[in-house]
Design an enzyme around this catalytic site. Structure first.
Site, mmCIF file in Angstrom:
data_model
loop_
_atom_site.group_PDB
_atom_site.id
_atom_site.type_symbol
_atom_site.label_atom_id
_atom_site.label_comp_id
_atom_site.label_asym_id
_atom_site.label_seq_id
_atom_site.Cartn_x
_atom_site.Cartn_y
_atom_site.Cartn_z
ATOM 1 N N LYS A 181 0.841 -1.203 0.000
ATOM 2 C CA LYS A 181 0.000 0.000 0.000
ATOM 3 C C LYS A 181 0.875 1.252 0.000
ATOM 4 C CE LYS A 181 -1.756 -1.509 3.754
ATOM 5 N NZ LYS A 181 -2.525 -1.773 4.986
ATOM 6 N N GLY A 186 -7.374 3.728 10.849
ATOM 7 C CA GLY A 186 -7.999 2.434 10.603
ATOM 8 C C GLY A 186 -8.146 2.075 9.146
ATOM 9 N N THR A 187 -7.513 2.829 8.240
ATOM 10 C CA THR A 187 -7.659 2.511 6.812
ATOM 11 C C THR A 187 -7.050 1.156 6.474
ATOM 12 O OG1 THR A 187 -5.687 3.852 6.407
ATOM 13 C CG2 THR A 187 -7.812 4.885 6.004
ATOM 14 N N GLY A 188 -5.903 0.857 7.062
ATOM 15 C CA GLY A 188 -5.257 -0.425 6.773
ATOM 16 C C GLY A 188 -6.081 -1.599 7.254
ATOM 17 N N CYS A 189 -6.572 -1.509 8.486
ATOM 18 C CA CYS A 189 -7.424 -2.574 9.025
ATOM 19 C C CYS A 189 -8.666 -2.751 8.170
ATOM 20 C CB CYS A 189 -7.852 -2.235 10.453
ATOM 21 S SG CYS A 189 -6.505 -1.884 11.596
ATOM 22 N N THR A 243 -8.231 9.253 8.703
ATOM 23 C CA THR A 243 -7.659 8.073 8.054
ATOM 24 C C THR A 243 -7.321 6.968 9.037
ATOM 25 O OG1 THR A 243 -5.442 9.051 8.192
ATOM 26 C CG2 THR A 243 -6.696 9.443 6.169
#
Length: 568
Positions: free
Chosen positions: A247, A282-285, A280
């Site tokens: 990412k 928690g975007t990865g989770c 933003t």
């Protein structure tokens, strides 16, 4: 804005109908919870070749891999991650993302964190034996399709997970190698890296590291360009996972959000405009959980990644002006609901049967005949005393109808008057109307209720006590009974007369509005049947087939007040 329990797909083939798809069909310009315009592009790279594809189709041919026997099974994701007390990331984000994507999500908590929009103030690992107990409880019973991992804070917990997955294999494993939070706090120490490389990554169907996490897994490799990301993806793939998604949200000097997906054969470069927002956390989770959700539904990995990326982008864009917390990084709204409910002008009040008092139903042909727009007609009716508005625009094109409905809704909300859409559930969802009215040959009220959710208003046309009973069973809020008198607004409309109206009112468990041929001359006679459930009259021609809508509405309003129906 949904679900948000999100919905079963309803495709209306007629070109004049919008397409309703999951989620909560909180449509508001979205399809499947993402925008149908501004589609990101995807570049597919093979060794030595590049070709561009339009990012339109969300699923390749033969996308669903679910067998016939499993089509009725509820897709199930198990998330193994840490708890975020601020609910922006971790287990809480996973739950919200899976709910938004329409799958069931169970949880195994690996750590408790004290965190907010400022950062992480503390963390406490869950004992390894209790992590193992949670894993066994869920995996031994609940038919999990996909396991998604987040914060795995100790070597023992990583080993426990790997051991349990060998005992209880699942369809796919999605690994989000959480080591550093997006606010910069360290969540997993370097001692875990070797265990990740040697045991967990070879079991993974996809890993989703950001630039910092990919760098850590590759012993500090610098990642500053898209070419660096491709190199990292290839090196990480050599560690054993079937797919690698690197990412690039933190890629310096990039105006686009660039992610690189590598499956061992092809590189897929997924680009979309970068969304400028502080929200933003928690975007990865959320991205990893959304990928897991789509894989659990049976989508192949590339489609799952594309849909998940689009979903997160849509949620970020929707949430960019939400303010939660005082820190530099806030959470976003997975369900696309918070923004509308934070504004008083969009706050819907519970259904009040007294709103049926003077029920104005628009007609596109009448408005055209008198040279007025639907917006002008609605405003005039409200100024004259209409207490609820129904838009019945049979001849309008969907695009025009939707834009008019949005404009009418703004007027209705300003005056506290509910706005319903006749028949067109798709338009009601897309403009966030207060509800719909359906006929006996239209969509059943129970289906409309499923699509619209519990808070919206649903009315049903009924001529008999049996139909009134079914409307109550199906979850309607009121019934419209008629035609009471002959009318020109509907062809072959069977009249029930005052006696039929009274019979239905006496049998109905729901409030009733009378409709059909009612105007200033006979409204008093209708209301004088004196049944408690009769709350008002619905009119079309008496208001809109006249030169001055406001004047005619005021006259009828005065007649209804004179009938003293409030005392029944």
């Amino acid at each position: 804005m949904a679900s948000a329990t999100f919905l079963s797909t309803l495709s209306l083939a007629n070109k004049n109908y919008l397409l309703l798809t999951p989620t909560h069909a909180c449509a508001k310009g979205y399809t499947n919870n993402f925008r149908v315009s501004n589609l990101p592009s995807i570049v597919v790279r093979k060794e030595g070749s590049v070709r561009s594809q339009g990012f339109v189709a969300m699923q390749e041919k033969g996308g669903s891999t679910l067998s016939d026997d499993s089509r009725t099974k509820t897709p199930h994701v198990l998330t193994v991650a840490g708890s975020d007390s601020g609910a922006g990331a971790g287990i809480q984000a996973d739950l919200k993302a899976c709910a938004a994507r329409g799958v069931y999500c169970s949880t195994v908590i690996t750590a408790l964190t004290a965190q907010n929009t400022v950062g992480v103030q503390g963390a406490s690992n869950v004992p390894e034996d209790f992590v193992a107990q949670q894993l066994k409880s869920v995996l031994s019973d609940m038919q999990v399709d996909v396991v998604k991992t987040g914060m795995l804070p100790s070597v023992g917990i990583v080993k426990t997970l790997c051991r349990t997955l060998r005992e209880y294999p699942v369809h796919a494993l999605v690994v989000d190698p959480v080591m550093v939070s997006t606010s910069g706090d360290v969540l997993a120490g370097p001692s875990i890296l070797s265990t990740f490389r040697e045991e967990l990554l070879p079991m993974a169907d996809i890993i989703t590291p950001n630039l910092k996490e990919a760098s850590a897994l590759l012993n500090g490799m610098q990642l500053e360009t898209v070419d660096d990301m491709r190199s990292a993806a290839r090196l990480l793939h050599n560690m054993g996972p079937k797919n690698v998604l690197v990412k690039g949200g933190d890629l310096p000097d990039s105006s686009d959000a660039v992610d690189i997906l590598y499956n061992g054969h092809n590189f897929y470069e997924l680009r979309s405009p970068r969304i400028r927002t502080r929200n933003t956390h928690g975007t990865g989770c959320s991205l990893a959980s959304s990928i897991a959700a789509e894989v659990a539904k049976g989508y192949p990995m590339l489609s799952a990644v594309k849909v998940a990326k689009r979903f997160v982008e849509t949620a970020l864009d929707y949430s960019k002006e939400i303010v939660i917390g005082n820190g530099p990084q806030g959470p976003f709204d997975h369900l696309l609901r918070l923004k509308s409910h934070s504004q008083d002008c969009h706050r819907q009040q519970p259904f009040d049967p007294s709103d049926l008092f003077l029920y104005a139903v628009t007609d596109s042909r009448m408005n055209k005949r008198w040279g007025r727009s639907i917006v002008d007609a609605v405003k005039a009716a409200i100024d004259g005393g209409a207490t609820i508005i129904q838009l019945r625009e049979k001849d309008a094109e969907t695009k025009d109808f939707l834009e008019s409905a949005k404009a009418c809704l703004r007027i209705c909300r300003l005056h506290g008057v509910p706005l319903l859409i006749n028949d067109r559930v798709d338009v009601a969802i897309a403009c966030d109307a207060d509800g719909v009215h359906v006929g006996q040959s239209d969509m059943p009220a129970c289906v409309a209720r499923t699509l619209l959710g519990p808070e919206k208003i649903i009315g049903v046309s009924c001529k008999t006590p049996e139909q009134a009973e079914q409307a109550w069973v199906d979850g309607a809020d009121y019934i419209g009974c008629g035609g009471v008198y002959p009318t020109n607004t509907k062809e072959n409309n069977i009249t029930v007369g005052l006696n039929g109206l009274k019979t239905v009112c006496m049998a109905s468990k729901l409030p009733v509005v009378a409709i059909g041929g009612i105007g200033v001359s006979n409204a008093r006679a209708v209301m004088e049947i004196r049944t408690p459930n009769l709350k008002g009259v619905a009119v079309v021609s008496a208001l809109f087939d006249r030169e001055c809508v406001q004047t005619e509405t005021r006259k009828l309003h005065d007649v209804l007040l004179g009938s003293n129906i409030g005392s029944t």
